[in-house]
Design a protein around this motif. Sequence first.
Motif, PDB file in Angstrom:
ATOM      1  N   VAL A  76       0.866  -1.179   0.000  1.00 57.33           N
ATOM      2  CA  VAL A  76       0.000   0.000   0.000  1.00 57.33           C
ATOM      3  C   VAL A  76       0.902   1.229   0.000  1.00 57.33           C
ATOM      4  N   ARG A  77       0.771   2.064  -1.034  1.00 58.05           N
ATOM      5  CA  ARG A  77       1.592   3.255  -1.192  1.00 58.05           C
ATOM      6  C   ARG A  77       0.692   4.469  -1.383  1.00 58.05           C
ATOM      7  N   ALA A  78       1.238   5.632  -1.050  1.00 54.18           N
ATOM      8  CA  ALA A  78       0.513   6.883  -1.277  1.00 54.18           C
ATOM      9  C   ALA A  78       0.612   7.277  -2.736  1.00 54.18           C
ATOM     10  N   GLN A  79      -0.510   7.709  -3.318  1.00 55.47           N
ATOM     11  CA  GLN A  79      -0.553   8.176  -4.695  1.00 55.47           C
ATOM     12  C   GLN A  79      -0.617   9.701  -4.789  1.00 55.47           C
ATOM     13  N   VAL A  80      -0.852  10.359  -3.656  1.00 53.50           N
ATOM     14  CA  VAL A  80      -0.925  11.822  -3.610  1.00 53.50           C
ATOM     15  C   VAL A  80      -0.097  12.294  -2.424  1.00 53.50           C
ATOM     16  N   THR A  81       0.156  13.589  -2.394  1.00 52.25           N
ATOM     17  CA  THR A  81       0.941  14.186  -1.320  1.00 52.25           C
ATOM     18  C   THR A  81       0.012  14.769  -0.265  1.00 52.25           C
ATOM     19  N   GLY A  82       0.306  14.453   0.984  1.00 52.35           N
ATOM     20  CA  GLY A  82      -0.508  14.999   2.074  1.00 52.35           C
ATOM     21  C   GLY A  82      -0.066  14.429   3.408  1.00 52.35           C
ATOM     22  N   TYR A  83      -0.707  14.901   4.469  1.00 50.45           N
ATOM     23  CA  TYR A  83      -0.391  14.461   5.825  1.00 50.45           C
ATOM     24  C   TYR A  83      -1.342  13.343   6.242  1.00 50.45           C
ATOM     25  N   LEU A  84      -0.788  12.334   6.911  1.00 52.61           N
ATOM     26  CA  LEU A  84      -1.621  11.250   7.421  1.00 52.61           C
ATOM     27  C   LEU A  84      -2.410  11.746   8.634  1.00 52.61           C
ATOM     28  N   LEU A  85      -3.730  11.593   8.570  1.00 51.17           N
ATOM     29  CA  LEU A  85      -4.592  12.050   9.661  1.00 51.17           C
ATOM     30  C   LEU A  85      -5.043  10.899  10.556  1.00 51.17           C
ATOM     31  N   ILE A  86      -5.321   9.739   9.956  1.00 54.21           N
ATOM     32  CA  ILE A  86      -5.930   8.636  10.705  1.00 54.21           C
ATOM     33  C   ILE A  86      -5.269   7.329  10.291  1.00 54.21           C
ATOM     34  N   GLN A  87      -5.030   6.459  11.275  1.00 51.64           N
ATOM     35  CA  GLN A  87      -4.694   5.059  11.002  1.00 51.64           C
ATOM     36  C   GLN A  87      -5.922   4.243  11.361  1.00 51.64           C
ATOM     37  N   GLY A  88      -6.511   3.596  10.374  1.00 53.25           N
ATOM     38  CA  GLY A  88      -7.807   2.971  10.573  1.00 53.25           C
ATOM     39  C   GLY A  88      -7.776   1.468  10.748  1.00 53.25           C
ATOM     40  N   TYR A  89      -6.648   0.872  11.085  1.00 48.84           N
ATOM     41  CA  TYR A  89      -6.583  -0.583  11.249  1.00 48.84           C
ATOM     42  C   TYR A  89      -5.619  -0.921  12.375  1.00 48.84           C
ATOM     43  N   GLN A  90      -5.692  -2.161  12.841  1.00 50.94           N
ATOM     44  CA  GLN A  90      -4.760  -2.666  13.840  1.00 50.94           C
ATOM     45  C   GLN A  90      -3.690  -3.491  13.149  1.00 50.94           C
ATOM     46  N   GLU A  91      -2.463  -3.176  13.412  1.00 48.47           N
ATOM     47  CA  GLU A  91      -1.352  -3.880  12.778  1.00 48.47           C
ATOM     48  C   GLU A  91      -1.394  -5.365  13.133  1.00 48.47           C
ATOM     49  N   GLY A  92      -1.195  -6.197  12.107  1.00 44.60           N
ATOM     50  CA  GLY A  92      -1.214  -7.641  12.310  1.00 44.60           C
ATOM     51  C   GLY A  92      -2.593  -8.261  12.320  1.00 44.60           C
ATOM     52  N   ALA A  93      -3.642  -7.442  12.150  1.00 43.93           N
ATOM     53  CA  ALA A  93      -5.009  -7.952  12.173  1.00 43.93           C
ATOM     54  C   ALA A  93      -5.495  -8.260  10.765  1.00 43.93           C
ATOM     55  N   PHE A  94      -6.571  -9.024  10.693  1.00 40.59           N
ATOM     56  CA  PHE A  94      -7.180  -9.340   9.409  1.00 40.59           C
ATOM     57  C   PHE A  94      -8.006  -8.154   8.939  1.00 40.59           C
ATOM     58  N   VAL A  95      -7.858  -7.780   7.676  1.00 40.68           N
ATOM     59  CA  VAL A  95      -8.613  -6.662   7.102  1.00 40.68           C
ATOM     60  C   VAL A  95      -9.325  -7.144   5.850  1.00 40.68           C
ATOM     61  N   ARG A  96     -10.427  -6.469   5.547  1.00 36.89           N
ATOM     62  CA  ARG A  96     -11.204  -6.776   4.360  1.00 36.89           C
ATOM     63  C   ARG A  96     -10.835  -5.840   3.216  1.00 36.89           C
ATOM     64  N   LYS A  97     -11.051  -6.305   2.005  1.00 30.81           N
ATOM     65  CA  LYS A  97     -10.809  -5.473   0.836  1.00 30.81           C
ATOM     66  C   LYS A  97     -11.659  -4.207   0.910  1.00 30.81           C
TER      67      LYS A  97
END
Length: 406
Positions: A76-97
């Motif tokens: 997962v990479r950034a395609q635009v320039t900007g500041y990260l405001l929110i991290q919306g997942y837990q590292e190492g957890a299962f995520v959905r598409k």
Amino acid sequence: MQTNLSMVPRRYLLGGGALLLLIVGLIIGAVHPYRHALGSQPTSVPDVEVLRVQQENVPIYGEWIGTLDGFVNADVRAQVTGYLLIQGYQEGAFVRKGQLLFQIDPRPFQAALDQAQGQLAQAKAMLANAQAVQRRTELDVERYTPLAKEQAASQQDLDNAVQNNLAALATIETAKAQIKTYEAAVETTKINLEFTRLVAPIDGIAGQAQLQVGALVTPNSGVVTSVSTVDPIKAYFTVSEPQYLGWRKRFPTEASRLEADKKLRLQLILADGSTYPHDGTFYFADRQVNESTGAIRIAGLFPNPNNVLRPGGYARVRAVIRTEEGALLVPQRAVSELQGGYQLAVLDSDNKVNIRPVTVGPQMDRRWVIASGLNPGDRVVVEGVQKVRAGIRVNPKPFTMEALGR
């Protein structure tokens, strides 16, 4: 003055001789029973456990070092320039598409979208105005054409009407082109606004965040995080070129090869020595042999319903590569290794030990295939090998295969 022995009374000589004989007799009597006792002590016969060797058809396994990897690995990479405001997942957890992983500040991109939509609206208004003008000039042409034929209007008036109509048509085309430009700008700004949401591209396990909230990201910032599909999970391992060619020669046709690959069952030995409970299947063989190692890379697929296995893990992969017909197997503890060679203690019909050199083959569980030096029906010492030596008689007792679990 010299003593004359002839003058010593005879009774003293006789008494001394008798005393000497008595002492010698006591010494001999004491020593003889001790020696007799030592000579008559029986020699003990050691107890050993023996196994009568039988022929068996046994599967021969190949085993290789492997590493685990996700079935699909998505960065997962950034395609635009900007500041990260929110991290919306837990590292190492299962995520959905489609699940939000990071939110980049969307305000500049929303403003750009609003501006592009405004410009698009203006272009559409200009088109409507140009179309109205063109309709009026078209009516002028329609009115002046019959009048010019009847010479009720000058040819100049008709020519002017025609030129005005052509100019109005050109203005319409220009307005349409501007609309397409602004529509593309709107679409671009919408895409950029969507790019402010870094979402999971696949179902899988999300990795560690490489950048934190508040960091400035750009398209050149690198990977922000990764998501891997781990059910099923890949196991990569390498086999030697001779092994690979030997397998393929056993199945020369494409149909037989595909059927053999389909039936092949892979086992996974984990880093803690345990056997993974789910069998794997053959997935693919790489297109080329590694020139530096002379090995070819193979991939297998293993079910991973509880996500126990993770990419990067170490494992050993094994599979049945052939069947040994009529193999002779003995427990590994029965085989002694001496100066690079192997030997077994074998009993003859009189229960005497014969130390026999053997050639060992593959290992299977806790048993060893004996390639040569052993015959079916031979009795092999399994327990008590350290007690025996060549030529001694032993007291054999049966060894059971259940004892291998001790």
